[in-house]
Design an enzyme around this catalytic site. Structure first.
Site, PDB file in Angstrom:
ATOM      1  N   ASN A  85       0.823  -1.210   0.000  1.00 51.64           N
ATOM      2  CA  ASN A  85       0.000   0.000   0.000  1.00 51.64           C
ATOM      3  C   ASN A  85       0.861   1.266   0.000  1.00 51.64           C
ATOM      4  OD1 ASN A  85      -1.962   1.957   0.407  1.00 51.64           O
ATOM      5  ND2 ASN A  85      -3.068   0.758   1.936  1.00 51.64           N
ATOM      6  N   HIS A 170     -13.115  -5.706  12.398  1.00 51.22           N
ATOM      7  CA  HIS A 170     -12.879  -4.426  13.062  1.00 51.22           C
ATOM      8  C   HIS A 170     -14.203  -3.770  13.434  1.00 51.22           C
ATOM      9  CE1 HIS A 170      -8.843  -3.975  10.659  1.00 51.22           C
ATOM     10  NE2 HIS A 170      -8.899  -5.086  11.366  1.00 51.22           N
ATOM     11  N   ARG A 195     -11.937  -6.576  16.947  1.00 45.32           N
ATOM     12  CA  ARG A 195     -10.958  -5.534  17.229  1.00 45.32           C
ATOM     13  C   ARG A 195     -11.685  -4.208  17.372  1.00 45.32           C
ATOM     14  NH1 ARG A 195      -6.565  -2.758  13.134  1.00 45.32           N
ATOM     15  NH2 ARG A 195      -8.302  -1.297  12.939  1.00 45.32           N
ATOM     16  N   TYR A 207      -6.541   6.646  14.114  1.00 46.40           N
ATOM     17  CA  TYR A 207      -6.311   5.435  13.327  1.00 46.40           C
ATOM     18  C   TYR A 207      -7.543   4.516  13.377  1.00 46.40           C
ATOM     19  CZ  TYR A 207      -5.092   0.751  12.073  1.00 46.40           C
ATOM     20  OH  TYR A 207      -5.128  -0.483  11.484  1.00 46.40           O
ATOM     21  N   ASP A 263      -5.632  -2.393  18.339  1.00 47.60           N
ATOM     22  CA  ASP A 263      -4.414  -2.133  17.559  1.00 47.60           C
ATOM     23  C   ASP A 263      -3.850  -0.763  17.924  1.00 47.60           C
ATOM     24  OD1 ASP A 263      -2.410  -1.990  15.696  1.00 47.60           O
ATOM     25  OD2 ASP A 263      -3.683  -2.373  13.947  1.00 47.60           O
ATOM     26  N   HIS A 265      -1.029   0.281  16.636  1.00 50.38           N
ATOM     27  CA  HIS A 265      -0.429   0.726  15.369  1.00 50.38           C
ATOM     28  C   HIS A 265       0.908   1.422  15.578  1.00 50.38           C
ATOM     29  CE1 HIS A 265      -1.264   1.597  10.979  1.00 50.38           C
ATOM     30  NE2 HIS A 265      -1.785   0.403  11.161  1.00 50.38           N
ATOM     31  N   GLU A 289      -2.268  -5.127  19.998  1.00 59.33           N
ATOM     32  CA  GLU A 289      -1.508  -5.302  18.746  1.00 59.33           C
ATOM     33  C   GLU A 289      -0.500  -4.192  18.511  1.00 59.33           C
ATOM     34  OE1 GLU A 289      -4.123  -5.915  15.451  1.00 59.33           O
ATOM     35  OE2 GLU A 289      -2.750  -4.989  14.027  1.00 59.33           O
ATOM     36  N   GLU A 315       3.281  -6.802  11.854  1.00 59.80           N
ATOM     37  CA  GLU A 315       2.841  -6.545  10.476  1.00 59.80           C
ATOM     38  C   GLU A 315       3.846  -5.728   9.672  1.00 59.80           C
ATOM     39  OE1 GLU A 315      -0.919  -4.675  11.648  1.00 59.80           O
ATOM     40  OE2 GLU A 315      -0.324  -2.908  10.513  1.00 59.80           O
ATOM     41  N   ARG A 336       2.465 -11.602  14.158  1.00 61.50           N
ATOM     42  CA  ARG A 336       1.437 -11.290  13.162  1.00 61.50           C
ATOM     43  C   ARG A 336       2.042 -10.703  11.884  1.00 61.50           C
ATOM     44  NH1 ARG A 336      -2.611  -9.102  13.520  1.00 61.50           N
ATOM     45  NH2 ARG A 336      -2.479  -7.260  12.258  1.00 61.50           N
ATOM     46  N   HIS A 365      -1.366 -10.806   9.567  1.00 56.64           N
ATOM     47  CA  HIS A 365      -2.022  -9.569   9.128  1.00 56.64           C
ATOM     48  C   HIS A 365      -2.992  -9.876   7.980  1.00 56.64           C
ATOM     49  CE1 HIS A 365      -1.272  -5.201   7.527  1.00 56.64           C
ATOM     50  NE2 HIS A 365      -2.165  -5.169   8.488  1.00 56.64           N
ATOM     51  N   ASP A 369      -5.869  -4.038   2.255  1.00 59.59           N
ATOM     52  CA  ASP A 369      -4.889  -3.562   1.276  1.00 59.59           C
ATOM     53  C   ASP A 369      -3.868  -4.628   0.887  1.00 59.59           C
ATOM     54  OD1 ASP A 369      -3.409  -3.515   3.593  1.00 59.59           O
ATOM     55  OD2 ASP A 369      -3.068  -1.351   3.589  1.00 59.59           O
ATOM     56  N   GLU A 392      -6.866 -12.099  11.159  1.00 60.29           N
ATOM     57  CA  GLU A 392      -7.547 -10.856  10.774  1.00 60.29           C
ATOM     58  C   GLU A 392      -8.157 -11.042   9.381  1.00 60.29           C
ATOM     59  OE1 GLU A 392      -6.511  -6.115  10.989  1.00 60.29           O
ATOM     60  OE2 GLU A 392      -4.948  -7.425  10.218  1.00 60.29           O
ATOM     61  N   TRP A 455       2.396   6.615  12.347  1.00 57.94           N
ATOM     62  CA  TRP A 455       0.984   6.448  11.999  1.00 57.94           C
ATOM     63  C   TRP A 455       0.441   5.167  12.580  1.00 57.94           C
ATOM     64  CZ3 TRP A 455      -1.300   3.091   8.026  1.00 57.94           C
ATOM     65  CH2 TRP A 455      -2.717   3.228   8.011  1.00 57.94           C
TER      66      TRP A 455
HETATM   67  O1  EZ4 Z   1      -3.094  -0.212   8.878  1.00 63.30           O
HETATM   68  O2  EZ4 Z   1      -2.710  -2.616   6.283  1.00 63.30           O
HETATM   69  O3  EZ4 Z   1      -4.075  -4.630  11.599  1.00 63.30           O
HETATM   70  N1  EZ4 Z   1      -4.279  -4.054  10.588  1.00 63.30           N
HETATM   71  C1  EZ4 Z   1      -3.659  -2.944  10.221  1.00 63.30           C
HETATM   72  C2  EZ4 Z   1      -3.922  -2.446   8.816  1.00 63.30           C
HETATM   73  C3  EZ4 Z   1      -2.839  -1.483   8.357  1.00 63.30           C
HETATM   74  C4  EZ4 Z   1      -2.800  -1.351   6.861  1.00 63.30           C
HETATM   75  C5  EZ4 Z   1      -1.622  -0.514   6.442  1.00 63.30           C
HETATM   76  O4  EZ4 Z   1      -1.411  -0.633   5.089  1.00 63.30           O
HETATM   77  O5  EZ4 Z   1      -2.936  -2.384  11.000  1.00 63.30           O
HETATM   78  O6  EZ4 Z   1      -5.180  -1.870   8.710  1.00 63.30           O
HETATM   79 CO    CO Z   2      -2.432  -3.625  12.667  1.00 60.91          CO
END
Ligand code: EZ4
Ligand code: CO
Length: 455
Positions: A85, A170, A195, A207, A263, A265, A289, A315, A336, A365, A369, A392, A455
């Site tokens: 992505n 999610h 999640r 996020y 998550d 992130h 996560e 991931e 993951r 993961h 995407d 997931e 991010w």
């Molecule tokens: O943000 O795949 O756990 N899932 C994630 C995803 C990621 C995207 C980033 O390209 O964290 O949604």
């Molecule tokens: Co994630």
């Protein structure tokens, strides 16, 4: 981006490969020729060669990169996913310009040898672009192997260890009640694991939840522009105060039966992540996560020292070796990795075996995407290993399913793969052409003072 790779010296490679088969040259001679394959077809089957590599870039709803590897047997081909992505064209170029010429003429049956050759061969190994390209090739080769054997890939990996892959979806919203409603809808649909992500009060965009702005727009300089990165705002204080409230709410509203996940992130500093894991303990998460950035694995020790909240990570990892320390020191409970970004099934099955030795489970993961071949690969591995944890998943929109048919199916909380030989997924090349690539980026994040935030 042309849909097909046309290596300029393709005929040269075919000629060399043909000569190698006839003359049985010494290892040294073969080594001098650029793209040698190990000799010897499977007894009872005709010998097989890779004849062409199609790189398909398509945007049915978002951008995907598919790799179709054709063989000398009419109609026998494999399809892999090489989507990264925000850097799709870098991977497509790697495949077309650098990998396709190395693949043409090779024996598609030699999956491990091809993996080693493409991973160690360029000297400049690893990184998300190369490992995603390699995953695309790897998945296509496993697909070919399954079709040739007449078996779904999970059979080649050792056969079933479970009926299906327990999965999660999610649930998100702009406040606690919205997340609760989304979680209830998921549970009604059959999900046993959910999640949960909630918007953080006072911050523009969070996020997994809300509309985002560009950094320029946040700064008030320009209006929002669709094909540039959106920007989310993040502050650890409000985030750390909100997330425990979310899970307190969900537990009192939904009870203990549903498994809840969250998550981070990679947004937090080590001491912040330790605090969050500790404060979430009463709500018994299935896992927390990706709490930390992937660079320094030793930071996970701090979380472990303070909490029994199960931790998942991986991931952003690109190879087996990114996973070694966290697994062998038992600093995580779930690994993951993204099969699409760690070089496919060939590397993932080793990650899973390493994890098995240390009682770490898998949670590959599975976002929207990455394309259906990777989702299928996830489930083929999930249902053939002993230490699977959770998967997931996403529901692809119809237009994506038309272009990339045959992904795993959701059934009562579990993911199922088809019994078709290979991965069970395909790509409709003609239809894919109707949806050309559109420039798009993942969002970025900033702090309220304007500085860059993970991010
Ligand atoms: O943000 O795949 O756990 N899932 C994630 C995803 C990621 C995207 C980033 O390209 O964290 O949604
Ligand atoms: Co994630």
């Amino acid at each position: 981006m042309p849909p097909k790779a046309h290596p300029t010296n393709r005929r040269g490679f075919l000629r060399i490969a043909g000569a190698a088969t006839l003359a049985q040259p010494s290892v040294a001679n073969r080594a001098a020729r650029g793209s040698p394959s190990l000799t010897g077809p499977t007894p009872g089957l005709p010998s097989l060669k890779i004849t062409d590599v199609h790189v398909i870039v398509t945007c049915p709803d978002r951008n995907y990169v598919l790799v179709k590897i054709l063989t000398s047997e009419p109609g026998l081909y494999g399809v892999g996913d090489a989507t990264l992505n925000g850097r799709e064209l870098a991977v497509a170029t790697t495949l077309e310009k650098h990998l396709a010429p190395l693949l043409i003429g090779r024996d598609p049956e030699a999956v491990e040898d091809t993996w080693q050759y493409l991973y160690r061969g360029p000297y400049w190994r690893g990184g998300p672009v190369q490992m995603t390209a390699l995953a695309g090739v790897d998945l296509a080769l496993w697909d070919i192997k399954g079709k040739r054997a007449g078996m779904p890939v999970y059979q080649l990996l050792g056969g079933r260890t479970r009926n299906g892959a327990l999965c999660y979806t999610h649930a998100s919203g702009s406040d606690l009640t919205e997340v609760e409603d989304a979680a209830r809808r998921a549970i009604e649909r059959g999900f046993k694991c959910v999640r949960a992500q909630v918007a953080i009060p006072g911050l523009e965009g969070t996020y997994g939840t809300a509309r985002r702005k560009t950094s320029e727009e946040v700064a008030g300089r320009v209006p929002q522009q669709a094909d540039l990165p959106q920007t989310e705002l993040f502050e650890p204080g409000p985030y750390l105060r909100t997330v425990p409230k979310l899970f307190a709410h969900l537990r009192s509203a939904l009870g203990e039966d549903v498994e809840l996940l969250h998550d981070v992130h990679e947004k937090l500093l080590p001491v912040e992540a330790a605090r969050l894991a500790k404060e979430l303990e009463p709500y018994h998460l299935f896992f927390l996560e990706d709490p930390l950035r992937p660079e320094y694995k030793g930071s996970f020790r701090l979380i472990r020292q303070h909490s029994t909240t199960p931790i998942a990570m991986g991931e952003l990892f690109n190879t087996l070796w990114d996973c070694v320390d966290l697994i062998k020191e038992q600093l995580i409970d779930f690994i993951r990795c993204d099969l699409g970004h760690i070089g496919g099934i060939t590397n993932a099955r080793k990650v899973a075996a390493l994890a098995e030795a240390f009682q770490v489970r898998t949670a590959w993961h599975g976002p929207g995407d990455i394309a259906p071949p990777t989702h299928a690969a996830n489930v083929h591995v999930d249902i053939s290993i002993p230490n699977f944890g959770v998967q997931e998943m996403v529901f692809f929109p119809d237009v994506a399913r038309e272009v990339m048919p045959g992904g795993p199916e959701f059934r009562d909380g579990y993911m199922m793969v088809s019994e078709a030989p290979g991965l069970g997924t395909d790509v409709n090349e003609e239809l894919a052409k109707k949806y050309p690539y559109k420039r798009a980026y993942l969002p970025t994040a900033r702090r309220q003072d304007g500085s860059v935030q993970d991010w």
